[in-house]
Scaffold this active site. Structure first.
Site, PDB file in Angstrom:
ATOM      1  CE  LYS A  22      -1.646   1.416   4.146  1.00 33.91           C
ATOM      2  NZ  LYS A  22      -1.238   2.774   4.512  1.00 33.91           N
ATOM      3  CG  ASN A  23       2.319   2.701   3.564  1.00 30.23           C
ATOM      4  OD1 ASN A  23       1.168   3.032   3.304  1.00 30.23           O
ATOM      5  ND2 ASN A  23       2.738   2.488   4.799  1.00 30.23           N
ATOM      6  NE  ARG A  93      -1.133  12.244   8.578  1.00 32.18           N
ATOM      7  CZ  ARG A  93      -1.306  13.451   9.093  1.00 32.18           C
ATOM      8  NH1 ARG A  93      -2.468  13.776   9.626  1.00 32.18           N
ATOM      9  NH2 ARG A  93      -0.333  14.333   9.085  1.00 32.18           N
ATOM     10  CB  CYS A 117      -3.496  11.567  12.488  1.00 28.92           C
ATOM     11  SG  CYS A 117      -3.061   9.866  12.243  1.00 28.92           S
ATOM     12  NE  ARG A 122       1.113  10.257  10.418  1.00 31.30           N
ATOM     13  CZ  ARG A 122       0.556   9.370   9.598  1.00 31.30           C
ATOM     14  NH1 ARG A 122      -0.623   8.894   9.857  1.00 31.30           N
ATOM     15  NH2 ARG A 122       1.196   8.971   8.527  1.00 31.30           N
ATOM     16  CG  ASP A 309       3.454   1.440   9.554  1.00 28.49           C
ATOM     17  OD1 ASP A 309       3.060   2.276  10.391  1.00 28.49           O
ATOM     18  OD2 ASP A 309       3.714   1.749   8.363  1.00 28.49           O
ATOM     19  NE  ARG A 401      -7.248   4.101   6.088  1.00 27.03           N
ATOM     20  CZ  ARG A 401      -6.931   5.305   6.441  1.00 27.03           C
ATOM     21  NH1 ARG A 401      -7.394   5.784   7.550  1.00 27.03           N
ATOM     22  NH2 ARG A 401      -6.147   6.043   5.700  1.00 27.03           N
TER      23      ARG A 401
HETATM   24  N1  EPU Z   1       7.152  14.377  10.746  1.00 27.18           N
HETATM   25  C1  EPU Z   1       7.363  15.710  11.030  1.00 27.18           C
HETATM   26  N2  EPU Z   1       7.207  16.615  10.023  1.00 27.18           N
HETATM   27  C2  EPU Z   1       6.882  16.247   8.754  1.00 27.18           C
HETATM   28  C3  EPU Z   1       6.699  14.909   8.475  1.00 27.18           C
HETATM   29  C4  EPU Z   1       6.841  13.975   9.488  1.00 27.18           C
HETATM   30  O1  EPU Z   1       7.660  16.073  12.167  1.00 27.18           O
HETATM   31  O2  EPU Z   1       6.768  17.127   7.886  1.00 27.18           O
HETATM   32  C5  EPU Z   1       7.292  13.387  11.820  1.00 27.18           C
HETATM   33  C6  EPU Z   1       6.012  12.579  12.025  1.00 27.18           C
HETATM   34  O3  EPU Z   1       5.101  13.250  12.867  1.00 27.18           O
HETATM   35  C7  EPU Z   1       6.555  11.292  12.619  1.00 27.18           C
HETATM   36  C8  EPU Z   1       7.876  11.124  11.883  1.00 27.18           C
HETATM   37  O4  EPU Z   1       8.235  12.436  11.424  1.00 27.18           O
HETATM   38  O5  EPU Z   1       6.804  11.453  13.985  1.00 27.18           O
HETATM   39  C9  EPU Z   1       7.856  10.177  10.722  1.00 27.18           C
HETATM   40  O6  EPU Z   1       6.746  10.463   9.868  1.00 27.18           O
HETATM   41  P1  EPU Z   1       6.743  10.175   8.323  1.00 27.18           P
HETATM   42  O7  EPU Z   1       6.608  11.457   7.588  1.00 27.18           O
HETATM   43  O8  EPU Z   1       7.906   9.291   7.970  1.00 27.18           O
HETATM   44  O9  EPU Z   1       5.398   9.350   8.149  1.00 27.18           O
HETATM   45  P2  EPU Z   1       4.459   9.385   6.891  1.00 27.18           P
HETATM   46  O10 EPU Z   1       5.280   9.518   5.677  1.00 27.18           O
HETATM   47  O11 EPU Z   1       3.352  10.345   7.116  1.00 27.18           O
HETATM   48  C10 EPU Z   1       4.535   6.826   6.396  1.00 27.18           C
HETATM   49  C11 EPU Z   1       3.544   5.692   6.284  1.00 27.18           C
HETATM   50  C12 EPU Z   1       3.014   5.369   7.669  1.00 27.18           C
HETATM   51  C13 EPU Z   1       4.190   4.983   8.566  1.00 27.18           C
HETATM   52  C14 EPU Z   1       5.237   6.118   8.579  1.00 27.18           C
HETATM   53  C15 EPU Z   1       6.497   5.773   9.359  1.00 27.18           C
HETATM   54  C16 EPU Z   1       2.630   5.992   4.075  1.00 27.18           C
HETATM   55  C17 EPU Z   1       1.483   6.340   3.229  1.00 27.18           C
HETATM   56  N3  EPU Z   1       2.461   6.100   5.393  1.00 27.18           N
HETATM   57  O12 EPU Z   1       3.829   7.922   6.953  1.00 27.18           O
HETATM   58  O13 EPU Z   1       2.167   4.247   7.499  1.00 27.18           O
HETATM   59  O14 EPU Z   1       3.756   4.748   9.870  1.00 27.18           O
HETATM   60  O15 EPU Z   1       5.625   6.432   7.233  1.00 27.18           O
HETATM   61  O16 EPU Z   1       7.102   4.652   8.826  1.00 27.18           O
HETATM   62  O17 EPU Z   1       3.680   5.608   3.575  1.00 27.18           O
HETATM   63  C18 EPU Z   1       0.409   2.776   7.996  1.00 27.18           C
HETATM   64  O18 EPU Z   1       0.578   2.228   6.895  1.00 27.18           O
HETATM   65  O19 EPU Z   1      -0.288   2.265   8.905  1.00 27.18           O
HETATM   66  C19 EPU Z   1       1.050   4.062   8.276  1.00 27.18           C
HETATM   67  C20 EPU Z   1       0.609   4.899   9.190  1.00 27.18           C
END
Ligand code: EPU
Length: 433
Positions: A22-23, A93, A117, A122, A309, A401
């Site tokens: 998915k991701n 998101r 969230c 996030r 995850d 999802r």
């Molecule tokens: N963060 C910031 N600022 C930003 C972006 C992120 O402070 O601009 C922080 C977040 O709050 C968090 C950390 O950095 O504490 C890591 O967040 P990241 O941006 O890596 O997460 P994401 O890209 O929003 C993806 C996956 C998530 C998974 C995370 C971490 C997708 C679509 N989502 O989210 O997947 O938990 O990386 O590996 O790729 C899931 O599939 O259940 C899921 C939530």
């Protein structure tokens, strides 16, 4: 709204096949907005999150087809639209991944801020910092991010680390934007998750110039245009890990097929430390479940560390370990909504700040529980499979999802999970992926 009724304490056996990730698929679909011509993706799972991204692409002027066999074709037919609405972004998101492609290809993007969230705060500040470094003008108005690059994007040097390390979709977003920027972009502290590496591989197949894919330093030389390409989505490492935990927890003997074990090093290490044999087998990986587990400590970290995850699912396993385990959550300090529900099944878990202390118990017992988010619901299903008696998991739209018809696939391996309509009406919570 559906619920699962699980008759627990049955051993899983046989073979189960992991779907495309998915991701990985979500940013790949967003990347289709960057290219000229047709994008063809194979192995795209049928999930509600994917359906949402397809809906967003259509709103953004793309013709999209998702066939039952998992093939998706995308072709942009109207490149004038630049807005992703609150209605869509607030339910998923990962929709913010269209920001980079829109900005790079259409010069402007108006995308709703995702908002709250259940698994944490996030923010998307790092995404925006990256776009600003590429010369975009960014403002927020009425809950929307408006990013503009009237004269086009230009390469820049960007450090993408935040208080919790690198950002996965932030790296994907800035990487996509940089492919069409003038000049060279260097992204330091880039996320090196397999999904980001695979996105880079797809972009290169489309004609992008990217060095360092899969490392913390990406160097992107902008090109004039990208051409659509054909690409296969990588196996979902989180789904694979979930099935592996399920086999272990049910004293099962399961071959999980379509697994990239090199993407699951941290999980395999922790499973073996608890006493779970994990071996390569023909077509996949064989996991057999012991009667009892050794307690272990786990810390979630960016890749190649233990994935956040899989934290909830692994907690469900440790709930039946012989002693005390500690899980430290370093990515989302508040991602512990499953603790109280696991405790309803007889687990003894206490949250302490960004950690959970798990006192292993002899057995779990069935009870009605409520899923709060995607991975928490997976953990509750696993706990229900291992528990004695009947478990009802409510709000299973969360699990839909990220796991395609999980109950049918587990039932083919000896589980007893019935999907039923839940008559209790509940308001949907904001979505997390
Ligand atoms: N963060 C910031 N600022 C930003 C972006 C992120 O402070 O601009 C922080 C977040 O709050 C968090 C950390 O950095 O504490 C890591 O967040 P990241 O941006 O890596 O997460 P994401 O890209 O929003 C993806 C996956 C998530 C998974 C995370 C971490 C997708 C679509 N989502 O989210 O997947 O938990 O990386 O590996 O790729 C899931 O599939 O259940 C899921 C939530």
């Amino acid at each position: 709204m559906d619920k699962f009724i699980i008759e627990g304490d049955r051993r899983l056996h046989g073979r189960v096949r992991v779907n495309g990730s998915k991701n990985d698929a979500l940013p790949l679909l967003a990347a289709a907005l960057l290219v000229e011509g047709k994008t063809r993706l194979h192995g795209v799972p049928h999930l509600s999150d994917i359906a949402m991204m397809v809906k967003i692409l259509r709103e953004l002027g793309a013709h999209v087809e998702h066939r039952p066999d998992g093939e998706v074709t995308v072709k942009v037919t109207d490149a004038s639209r630049v807005e992703a609405s609150y209605e869509n972004v607030s339910t998923m998101r990962a929709s913010v991944c269209v920001l980079g492609p829109l900005l790079a290809r259409r010069g402007k993007a108006k995308v709703s801020l995702p908002g709250g969230c259940v698994i944490g705060v996030r923010p998307i500040d790092l995404h925006l910092k990256g776009f600003a470094a590429l010369g975009a003008e960014i403002r927020t108005e009425h809950g929307y991010v408006i990013a503009e690059a009237k004269k086009g994007l230009r390469g820049g040097e960007i450090y993408l680390g935040g208080p919790f390390g690198s950002t996965v979709t932030g790296t994907a977003n800035v990487l996509m934007a940089a492919t069409l920027a003038k000049g060279t972009t260097v992204i330091e502290n880039a996320a090196c998750e397999p999904e980001v590496e695979d996105l880079a591989r797809f972009l290169v197949a489309c004609g992008a110039k990217i060095e360092g894919a899969g490392t913390h330093r990406l160097v992107v030389t902008g090109v004039e245009s990208l051409q659509g390409a054909e690409h296969t989505v990588i196996p979902d490492r989180i789904e694979a890990g979930t099935f592996m935990c399920a086999a272990a927890m049910t004293r099962g003997d399961l071959v999980v097929e379509n697994v990239r074990l090199d993407h699951l090093g941290a999980l395999v290490d922790r499973l073996r430390a608890t006493g779970v044999p994990v071996e390569r087998a023909e077509g996949g990986v064989r996991v057999t479940g012991p009667e009892r587990f050794h307690p272990v400590d786990v810390t979630t970290l960016p890749y190649p560390g233990f994935p956040t995850d899989l934290q909830a699912q692994f907690m469900a396993l440790l709930a039946r370990a012989d002693g005390l385990s500690v899980i430290n959550e370093k990515i989302y300090p508040d991602r512990f909504m499953h603790v109280a529900e696991l405790n309803r099944l007889g687990a003894q878990v206490r949250k302490e700040g960004a950690a959970a202390i798990i006192h292993g118990v002899k057995e779990l017992h069935g009870a009605p529980v409520m899923a709060s988010d995607l991975r928490a619901s997976a953990a509750l299903v696993l706990a229900g499979l291992a528990a004695k008696g009947t478990t009802e998991v409510r709000r299973v739209y969360h699990i839909d999802r990220g796991y395609e018809r999980i109950e049918e696939r587990l039932n083919r391996c000896g589980a007893s999970i019935k999907r039923a309509v839940d008559k209790v009406l509940l308001v949907k919570s904001p979505a997390e992926a």
